[in-house]
Scaffold this active site. Structure first.
Site, PDB file in Angstrom:
ATOM      1  N   SER A 681      -6.835   3.660  16.331  1.00  0.00           N
ATOM      2  CA  SER A 681      -7.720   4.441  15.476  1.00  0.00           C
ATOM      3  C   SER A 681      -7.606   5.929  15.813  1.00  0.00           C
ATOM      4  CB  SER A 681      -9.158   3.929  15.609  1.00  0.00           C
ATOM      5  OG  SER A 681      -9.980   4.438  14.580  1.00  0.00           O
ATOM      6  N   ASP A 754      -7.128  -2.793   6.173  1.00  0.00           N
ATOM      7  CA  ASP A 754      -7.993  -1.921   6.973  1.00  0.00           C
ATOM      8  C   ASP A 754      -9.109  -1.352   6.088  1.00  0.00           C
ATOM      9  OD1 ASP A 754      -9.159  -0.009   8.632  1.00  0.00           O
ATOM     10  OD2 ASP A 754      -7.255   0.644   9.472  1.00  0.00           O
ATOM     11  N   HIS A 788      -9.292  -3.336  10.443  1.00  0.00           N
ATOM     12  CA  HIS A 788      -9.096  -2.263  11.424  1.00  0.00           C
ATOM     13  C   HIS A 788      -8.788  -2.822  12.813  1.00  0.00           C
ATOM     14  CE1 HIS A 788      -9.212   1.862  12.614  1.00  0.00           C
ATOM     15  NE2 HIS A 788     -10.170   1.682  13.497  1.00  0.00           N
TER      16      HIS A 788
END
Length: 823
Positions: A681, A754, A788
């Site tokens: 991330s 995601d 994610h």
């Protein structure tokens, strides 16, 4: 270079990439491979069963142990999924599409240590949404089948479970499907309406275009994903999120409250005479998620009749941007937990806009049943409301905070006599972890409500905190006299253990339940008597990876070039000897954090005594493959003297990375010519920036990141400025605009599904295509059905294989540093 020339230069490069480079397809001999497997020791690591989940009952006498499976298969993850207004739903079950389940339940008696297995569970159990009854005698939970979601209840007396009723639960709003009535003999449940009919069918041909418009209003929004796309999505949202509220007693009798709608939350009053419902309504939006849709909060009686409408909010598309921004109108609506039937809420006095100057920004109000009088002010706050702890009629605590100054204030108020005013208990910088006094402990009352836990004098609170210090975290338990402000330390974690208080078992006898771990012992629960010093182990969770119990992990401190103290966990392979084996290929894994001062950024986090966990999600597993691992390396980004942290983002990243490499090299464990950097991330964003602006690394691993900040124009992470406020900043911080400088091999991994704000899959696709088109060394792995974070067994194993293959090729087998080069 002036700003306009800078922008034109970078945008010209971008246009070249989009016009010429992006259509190109890189050719590799393994681009169509199936899921791959890493070495067997990593497969065993992934397949190991996790320790049970735990939950204490409200009386603090019984612990629920929940058996959790290892990772699901890709087939499970590939089940049908609808993405509606920021929420993902499995249409077959009318529940969350990516939930996690437990398959077994046991009850641990705290006093005797006896464990009983709950029997009567359904075949192939997929259990979730555990809810203790207020008296701890029952546990309500859901069971997800292929046809829908059932409601079940287990009696703690005989440790038997049974299904409650024959209806299907609506759990589209994750985890909000049922709640106990305060008497513990009944549950309020969202059920699927029996007459809801067939699923809306999308028309073969649309009736017209999809149109959005804005006529002069200011409607900024962050980059949300999974938004509604058209009128058919709106119909699907209504269909799957519409519930009927029913009351189900313990004999399975079901009574409808005649309340049907898109009901997001429900909460009974402490006395059980009222029910608070929040219902969403049209018009919906295609740019903001469900929690910003028009909503009405009402108080009903037990039969479902409206007694009072607390608030009706419009579509919230005009909420100002920035930290501490909020909507106008009544918000944070809640019951007063220490009173039979009183409500409280907050109202902004500055229009919800942090840029507006105001002496008072928020006011907290209360109103008592039967809700016919005028609201009463409980507190006036200089900054933004940040939480409320109810105690009793003469004491409650209210928190306010302000991001720009990192200020936190805690106020004491008297709910039964609000006219007596408010008293400031403390004001502090909330980034200052060393002087954090902790948070108050809570208790669950007979009505199921959480209130402050007082000593017998009804004025002394128990406070728990992390106990941050230059030696690392040492959790503590204090008493705090609310009248004098005096504190007394009752207990603090002592080396070589990392131990923290979970709850007070018996405040009169100073019995507490703690979790305790060491570098070689996993976390387990203990019953500790602070009076006589005795301690008894309650759970006996085993070491998850005993074969790696001799992995060396050291909690290290080091300095970057400006003298700022940094920390990391340095992990070395089993049996490694620096003098004998020489320096190792090394990976640095990190996640940048912003701070308002160097003093706060330099404070030590973590503990040298926490359990050495070999995780397959972070980088720790690489220690089993011959790498030194510098995990959780500090990456502070500091803004002082009027500057924002990101004004020097790149420069500070490089200083942090150089310090970590220097630390490993000086210890003789890191070969500075064979170092990789990685992150997930915002850590992936960090990775790409470090490769674009330095030559410190041999390779990079970037998972699920965002790399072009023009795609997040209204702010990102801790950056509140928009791209129009500071265009140069957005470009400078975007590694996409510096793809021509990324000459170090970089591996991108991203979930195709995601849904994290800002990290659209296209972020990885576009940076990969730019680097490939410019002749760089790069690889893009898109994981089907993954969000994610990656959940399927096949995906995680393939992630490990890709990472190890990349690092072995470009780091481990890179030319090692010579003694001359090192000097």
């Amino acid at each position: 270079m002036n700003l306009n020339k800078f922008i034109i230069t970078k945008l010209t490069a971008v246009l070249f990439v989009f016009a010429v480079i992006l259509p190109l397809k890189a050719q590799h001999d393994d681009v169509n491979i199936t899921y791959q497997l890493p070495p067997q020791e990593l497969i065993d690591l992934v397949d190991g069963a996790p320790s049970p989940g735990t939950s204490l009952d409200p009386t603090r006498s019984t612990m629920l142990l929940m058996d959790r499976p290892s990772l699901p298969s890709i087939e499970e993850l590939a089940q049908p999924e609808l993405r509606l207004a920021g929420i993902r739903v499995n249409p077959a079950t009318n529940g969350g599409s990516r939930g996690t389940f437990v398959y077994g339940l046991s009850l641990l008696d705290i006093a005797s240590g006896e464990t009983r297995v709950i029997t009567g569970l359904p075949d192939n159990p997929r259990l979730g949404n555990m809810r203790w009854s207020p008296d701890g005698s029952r546990i309500a939970f859901t069971h997800t089948t292929n046809e829908g979601i059932e409601l079940w209840v287990a009696e703690t007396g005989d440790a038997r479970a049974r299904r409650l009723g024959n209806f299907m639960v609506n759990d589209a709003f994750y985890g909000a499907s049922h709640t106990w009535h305060p008497d513990g003999g009944m549950l309020y449940v969202k059920r699927i309406p029996a007459d809801r009919g067939p699923v809306p069918v999308a028309p073969l041909a649309p009736s017209g275009p999809v149109i959005q418009q804005n006529l002069g209003r200011t409607t900024p929004a962050r980059t949300y994903q999974d938004m509604l796309q058209n009128t058919h999505d709106e119909d699907l949202f209504d269909y799957y999120f519409t519930s009927e509220i029913v009351a189900a007693d313990m004999n399975g009798r079901v009574t409808s409250l005649n309340r049907t709608g898109v009901i997001s939350t429900m909460s009974p009053s402490p006395d059980g005479n009222y029910l608070m419902l929040t219902t969403l309504s049209r018009p919906y939006s295609y740019i903001v998620p469900a929690f910003r849709f028009p909503q009405t909060t009402e108080i009903t009686d037990r039969a479902g009749r409206t007694v009072y409408t607390v608030e009706s909010l419009p579509l919230l598309t005009e909420v100002p941007l920035g930290f501490n921004s909020t909507n106008e109108g009544r918000r944070s609506i809640t019951w007063r937990n220490d009173a039979p039937a009183s409500i409280a809420w907050v109202e902004a006095q500055d229009g919800g806009d942090p840029r507006t100057e105001a002496e008072i920004r928020d006011v907290v109000y209360m109103m008592d049943a039967p809700f016919r009088g005028q609201p009463v002010e409980l507190a006036r706050l200089k900054d933004r409301f940040g939480g409320l702890w109810w105690g009793h009629g003469n004491f409650a605590m209210i928190r306010e905070n302000w991001r720009a100054t990192r200020t936190e204030r805690i106020w004491a108020v008297k709910p039964d006599s609000p006219a007596s005013g408010q008293t400031l208990l403390r004001e502090r910088n909330y980034e200052d972890r060393y002087n954090d006094p902790g948070t108050p402990m809570m208790q669950i009352g007979d009505d199921g409500q959480a209130t402050l836990l007082f000593a017998s004098d009804n004025k002394t609170l128990f406070m728990t905190g992390m106990g941050a210090s230059p030696e690392g975290n040492r959790p503590f338990l204090d008493t705090y006299n609310t009248e004098t402000g005096d504190t007394e330390r009752l207990w603090q974690s002592e080396p070589p253990y990392y131990e923290m208080v979970v709850t007070m078992k018996d405040e009169g006898n100073l019995e507490v339940i703690t979790t305790r771990q060491s570098t070689t012992e996993p976390s387990n629960f203990y019953l500790r008597n602070l009076g006589d010093g005795s301690m008894r182990q309650l759970t006996h969770f085993e070491h998850p990876t005993p074969e790696y119990k001799d992995v060396t992990r050291e909690f290290v401190s080091y300095e970057r070039e400006d003298g700022l103290t940094l920390t990391a966990n340095l992990m070395l392979p089993v049996g490694y000897d620096a003098e004998r084996d020489g320096p190792l290929p090394t990976i640095i894994w990190a996640y940048p954090r912003e701070f308002g001062s160097a003093d706060a950024a330099g404070q030590v986090t973590g503990s040298p005594y926490s359990f050495t966990n070999i995780s397959y999600w972070g980088p720790q597993w690489l220690v089993t493959q011959g790498y030194a691992v510098i995990d959780n390396a500090s990456m502070p980004i500091i803004g002082e003297d009027g500057e924002e942290p990101n004004d020097t983002f790149i420069e500070q990243l490089i200083m942090n990375a150089e310090a970590a490499i220097r630390m490993g090299a000086e210890r003789g464990v890191t070969d500075p010519n064979r170092v990789a950097v990685g992150g997930h991330s915002y850590g992936a964003f960090m990775t790409a920036n470090l490769l674009a602006h330095s030559d410190l690394f041999k390779a990079g691993i970037a998972r699920s990141g965002a790399y072009n900040r023009s795609l997040t124009p209204f702010g990102f992470q801790a950056e509140a400025r928009t791209i129009w406020d500071d265009t140069e900043l957005y470009i400078t911080m975007s590694p996409f605009f510096f793809a021509h400088q990324i000459e170090t091999p970089i591996l991108f991994i991203h979930g195709e599904a995601d849904n994290n704000s800002g990290t659209f899959p296209i972020q990885s696709e576009r940076l990969y295509q730019a680097i490939a088109g410019l002749g760089g060394i790069t690889r893009l792995v898109m994981l089907p059905h993954e969000s994610h974070g990656y959940r399927a067994r096949e995906s995680v194993l393939h992630m490990l294989w890709e990472t190890l293959t990349w690092l072995d090729r470009y780091v481990k087998h890179a030319e090692p540093v010579t003694e001359t080069a090192a000097n």
